[in-house]
Design a protein around this motif. Structure first.
Motif, PDB file in Angstrom:
ATOM      1  N   LEU A 132     -61.527  43.675 -56.263  1.00 10.46           N
ATOM      2  CA  LEU A 132     -61.897  42.594 -56.340  1.00 10.46           C
ATOM      3  C   LEU A 132     -62.149  42.008 -57.908  1.00 10.46           C
ATOM      4  O   LEU A 132     -61.531  41.206 -58.382  1.00 10.46           O
ATOM      5  N   LYS A 133     -62.413  43.014 -58.864  1.00 10.77           N
ATOM      6  CA  LYS A 133     -62.737  42.670 -59.776  1.00 10.77           C
ATOM      7  C   LYS A 133     -61.922  42.713 -60.961  1.00 10.77           C
ATOM      8  O   LYS A 133     -61.373  42.038 -61.658  1.00 10.77           O
ATOM      9  N   GLY A 134     -60.398  43.887 -60.293  1.00  8.05           N
ATOM     10  CA  GLY A 134     -59.201  43.827 -61.178  1.00  8.05           C
ATOM     11  C   GLY A 134     -58.803  42.795 -60.597  1.00  8.05           C
ATOM     12  O   GLY A 134     -58.207  42.746 -62.147  1.00  8.05           O
ATOM     13  N   ILE A 135     -58.477  41.913 -59.761  1.00 12.18           N
ATOM     14  CA  ILE A 135     -57.623  40.682 -59.515  1.00 12.18           C
ATOM     15  C   ILE A 135     -58.026  39.630 -60.858  1.00 12.18           C
ATOM     16  O   ILE A 135     -57.232  39.422 -61.253  1.00 12.18           O
ATOM     17  N   ASP A 136     -58.543  40.031 -61.321  1.00 14.31           N
ATOM     18  CA  ASP A 136     -59.489  39.222 -62.272  1.00 14.31           C
ATOM     19  C   ASP A 136     -59.386  39.491 -63.853  1.00 14.31           C
ATOM     20  O   ASP A 136     -59.114  39.420 -64.277  1.00 14.31           O
ATOM     21  N   MET A 137     -59.021  40.657 -63.557  1.00 12.38           N
ATOM     22  CA  MET A 137     -59.048  41.731 -64.480  1.00 12.38           C
ATOM     23  C   MET A 137     -57.267  41.006 -64.879  1.00 12.38           C
ATOM     24  O   MET A 137     -56.853  40.545 -66.230  1.00 12.38           O
ATOM     25  N   TYR A 138     -56.291  41.207 -63.868  1.00 12.10           N
ATOM     26  CA  TYR A 138     -55.411  40.753 -64.473  1.00 12.10           C
ATOM     27  C   TYR A 138     -55.194  39.519 -63.982  1.00 12.10           C
ATOM     28  O   TYR A 138     -53.861  38.753 -64.796  1.00 12.10           O
ATOM     29  N   ILE A 145     -58.978  41.617 -71.189  1.00 16.31           N
ATOM     30  CA  ILE A 145     -59.588  42.403 -70.558  1.00 16.31           C
ATOM     31  C   ILE A 145     -61.531  42.069 -70.721  1.00 16.31           C
ATOM     32  O   ILE A 145     -61.988  41.748 -69.949  1.00 16.31           O
ATOM     33  N   LYS A 146     -61.692  41.772 -72.603  1.00 16.96           N
ATOM     34  CA  LYS A 146     -63.244  41.123 -72.859  1.00 16.96           C
ATOM     35  C   LYS A 146     -63.312  39.957 -72.196  1.00 16.96           C
ATOM     36  O   LYS A 146     -64.306  39.813 -71.725  1.00 16.96           O
ATOM     37  N   ALA A 195     -62.206  38.470 -69.394  1.00 16.27           N
ATOM     38  CA  ALA A 195     -62.494  38.537 -67.765  1.00 16.27           C
ATOM     39  C   ALA A 195     -64.053  39.902 -67.691  1.00 16.27           C
ATOM     40  O   ALA A 195     -63.983  39.878 -66.535  1.00 16.27           O
ATOM     41  N   ASN A 196     -64.625  39.853 -68.148  1.00 17.57           N
ATOM     42  CA  ASN A 196     -66.014  40.827 -68.476  1.00 17.57           C
ATOM     43  C   ASN A 196     -65.582  42.081 -68.529  1.00 17.57           C
ATOM     44  O   ASN A 196     -66.320  43.029 -67.833  1.00 17.57           O
ATOM     45  N   GLY A 197     -64.716  42.714 -68.718  1.00 15.03           N
ATOM     46  CA  GLY A 197     -64.195  44.272 -68.166  1.00 15.03           C
ATOM     47  C   GLY A 197     -64.220  44.676 -70.144  1.00 15.03           C
ATOM     48  O   GLY A 197     -64.986  44.550 -70.923  1.00 15.03           O
ATOM     49  N   LYS A 198     -65.030  45.765 -69.421  1.00 18.02           N
ATOM     50  CA  LYS A 198     -65.060  46.746 -70.238  1.00 18.02           C
ATOM     51  C   LYS A 198     -64.037  48.044 -70.420  1.00 18.02           C
ATOM     52  O   LYS A 198     -63.613  48.829 -69.596  1.00 18.02           O
ATOM     53  N   LEU A 199     -63.132  48.381 -71.884  1.00 15.68           N
ATOM     54  CA  LEU A 199     -62.241  49.480 -72.689  1.00 15.68           C
ATOM     55  C   LEU A 199     -62.650  50.355 -72.947  1.00 15.68           C
ATOM     56  O   LEU A 199     -63.199  50.926 -73.963  1.00 15.68           O
ATOM     57  N   GLY A 200     -62.246  51.902 -71.887  1.00 14.75           N
ATOM     58  CA  GLY A 200     -62.716  52.970 -72.969  1.00 14.75           C
ATOM     59  C   GLY A 200     -61.625  53.434 -74.277  1.00 14.75           C
ATOM     60  O   GLY A 200     -60.805  52.404 -73.804  1.00 14.75           O
ATOM     61  N   LYS A 201     -61.273  54.396 -74.490  1.00 11.54           N
ATOM     62  CA  LYS A 201     -60.606  54.574 -75.686  1.00 11.54           C
ATOM     63  C   LYS A 201     -59.229  55.089 -75.209  1.00 11.54           C
ATOM     64  O   LYS A 201     -59.182  55.671 -74.271  1.00 11.54           O
ATOM     65  N   PRO A 202     -58.475  54.222 -76.068  1.00  8.30           N
ATOM     66  CA  PRO A 202     -56.985  54.426 -74.990  1.00  8.30           C
ATOM     67  C   PRO A 202     -56.254  56.029 -75.352  1.00  8.30           C
ATOM     68  O   PRO A 202     -56.896  57.013 -76.356  1.00  8.30           O
ATOM     69  N   GLU A 203     -56.228  56.457 -73.448  1.00 10.95           N
ATOM     70  CA  GLU A 203     -55.855  58.086 -73.814  1.00 10.95           C
ATOM     71  C   GLU A 203     -54.392  57.942 -73.527  1.00 10.95           C
ATOM     72  O   GLU A 203     -53.114  57.252 -72.969  1.00 10.95           O
ATOM     73  N   ILE A 204     -54.101  59.061 -73.530  1.00 11.68           N
ATOM     74  CA  ILE A 204     -52.313  60.442 -73.224  1.00 11.68           C
ATOM     75  C   ILE A 204     -53.182  60.783 -71.848  1.00 11.68           C
ATOM     76  O   ILE A 204     -53.875  61.638 -71.799  1.00 11.68           O
ATOM     77  N   PHE A 205     -51.837  59.522 -70.772  1.00 16.82           N
ATOM     78  CA  PHE A 205     -51.839  60.622 -69.399  1.00 16.82           C
ATOM     79  C   PHE A 205     -51.099  61.739 -69.206  1.00 16.82           C
ATOM     80  O   PHE A 205     -50.544  62.182 -70.039  1.00 16.82           O
TER      81      PHE A 205
END
Ligand code: ZN
Length: 448
Positions: free
Chosen positions: A419-425, A364-365, A367-377
């Motif tokens: 479209l940005k999400g596609i780049d993440m994947y 994710i990094k 692909a220039n995405g930023k990730l928050g702290k992992p969470e419990i759904f």
């Protein structure tokens, strides 16, 4: 045949055409990508009567365009599960599973600014309005678009990549993901890691989930001697029930305070909400008013994180919320364990034992995405059926800068976020499918 052009002229013309093509191709590519997304959104797969047949046909045709192997499984007749496969060069390595559900929740059409299955694209904002635009047809199509891009770039996966499009998530997943996870087909897939849905994020950080809370649906029942409405006496059913409700409300407030103060995230506390109250003696005009009834009931939706101690909650229910000393009984309409079949809390480890987590973070990094702290759904997803088998499962729907509108009116996703999400994947699938080590989890599973 002769031509009026010299060799030089012809080369120049070809170059001109190429330059022109490369300048326009990216914007026309994205409009084709968006129209494919809208096409999927326009298929009405709302519960309780989802048009699964049409969705399956659409997905299989997409798979054919991409030269992916496809099969349609029906664990329950009329509820197709579309399974796609991109074979890896090392098929003995555990595979990657990209899961999404094809059904969506119903909508109150008249409360929407655009019909929920029109997939209206607002030309000024780029917002696409549709039921399922966030939950979770976006993710299903993003997986496919990412594979299209990877194939076009010449990428070949080492590990086999599977895509499952499952029915019935919105009604509990029993005829979809649950049967799939239990099937022989699934066992043969030798899945090493699974991606499933997450939630939109109003800020710039993507949300990512490593566990979810277990639903406990509790019904408590009080009994007591009936009596005249004018009489004050102890141990009436209503009084017994109200004492419990007061106690439950104090517990709820304490848990909620932890969230309000910011010391715990929503998924880390035990939530309790009253779902129904049932008491009183009916009369033709409402309820008998001068009678205290002999029975009263209340139902609660409780969500228990895998980090909580379920036995202390069980004790609290038996001793405080529904004590037999107050003529109270209780039952669970549903009680999902927070432990898997190996007796461990159902959560995906995010330490060095799980290399998929580090790979996801890095991808994710990259692909220039930023990730928050992992969470419990906070609620339930299909991921639980796979985590329950000890499989690492990560919940991730790449929607940053997006209000959380799942199950709400006017659910939308912006086309640029899509479209940005596609780049993440693209980045994630590339990293996952190239990963060539046997992980420790995989090795221990192989021994079982
Ligand atoms: Zn969903």
């Amino acid at each position: 045949m002769t031509t009026p052009y010299s060799h030089h002229h012809r080369l120049f013309l070809v170059l001109l055409v190429l330059v022109h093509y490369s300048c326009t191709s990216s914007s026309s590519d994205s409009s084709i990508i968006i129209s494919r997304f809208r096409e999927y959104l326009q298929i009405n797969t709302a519960q309780p009567n989802p048009n699964y047949r049409e969705a399956a046909e659409f997905l299989v045709s997409q798979a054919n365009f991409l030269s992916l192997d496809s099969q349609v499984l029906e664990f329950v007749p009329g509820k197709p599960l579309v399974l796609l496969k991109w074979p890896g060069k090392s098929p003995s390595l555990p595979s990657i599973l990209l899961n999404s559900h094809t059904d969506v929740v119903p909508s109150e059409h008249h409360k929407w600014s655009h019909p929920p299955f029109e997939a209206h694209l607002d030309s000024s904002t780029g917002n696409i309005f549709a039921r399922g635009s966030q939950d979770m047809k976006c993710v299903g199509m993003q997986y496919l678009e990412a594979i299209r891009k990877l194939k076009a770039s010449g990428f070949q996966p080492l590990r086999t990549v599977y895509l499952s499009f499952v029915p019935d998530e919105e009604v509990g997943g029993h005829d979809g993901a649950e049967k799939f996870a239990d099937s022989e087909v699934f066992k043969k897939m030798n899945v090493g890691v699974l991606l499933d849905e997450g939630l939109a994020s109003p800020d710039e950080f993507y949300r990512v989930f490593y566990a979810e809370r277990a639903p406990w649906w509790l019904v408590i029942k009080a009994t007591g001697a009936p009596g005249h409405g004018a009489k004050l006496y102890d141990n009436s059913a209503m009084e017994n029930l109200l004492k419990s409700i007061e106690s439950i409300r104090r517990f709820r407030a304490a848990q909620f305070d932890l969230v309000k103060s910011g010391s715990r995230a929503e998924g880390q506390v035990i939530s309790v909400n009253m779902a129904f109250l049932k008491a009183g003696t009916p009369s033709p005009t409402g309820f008998v008013m001068n009678l205290q009834p002999s029975e009263a009931q209340a139902g609660f939706d409780i969500r228990v994180p895998p980090t909580a101690d379920p036995s202390s909650l069980e004790r609290r229910i038996a001793e405080e919320w529904a004590p037999s000393s107050r003529n109270m009984t209780f039952e669970f309409k549903q009680k999902t364990s927070v432990y898997d079949k190996f007796g461990k809390p159902i959560l995906t480890a995010l330490d060095s034992s799980n290399p998929w987590w580090a790979l996801l973070e890095a991808a994710i990094k990259k692909a220039n995405g930023k990730l928050g702290k992992p969470e419990i759904f906070p609620a339930s997803t299909d991921a639980r059926y796979f985590r329950d088998r000890g499989l690492p499962a990560i919940g991730f729907s790449p929607m940053a800068n997006t209000p959380i509108l799942l199950h709400d009116h006017n659910e939308f996703l912006n086309k640029d976020e899509y479209l940005k999400g596609i780049d993440m994947y693209v980045s994630i699938i590339e990293a996952y499918a190239s990963f060539d080590e046997q992980t420790r989890d995989e090795a221990s599973r192989a021994e079982l």
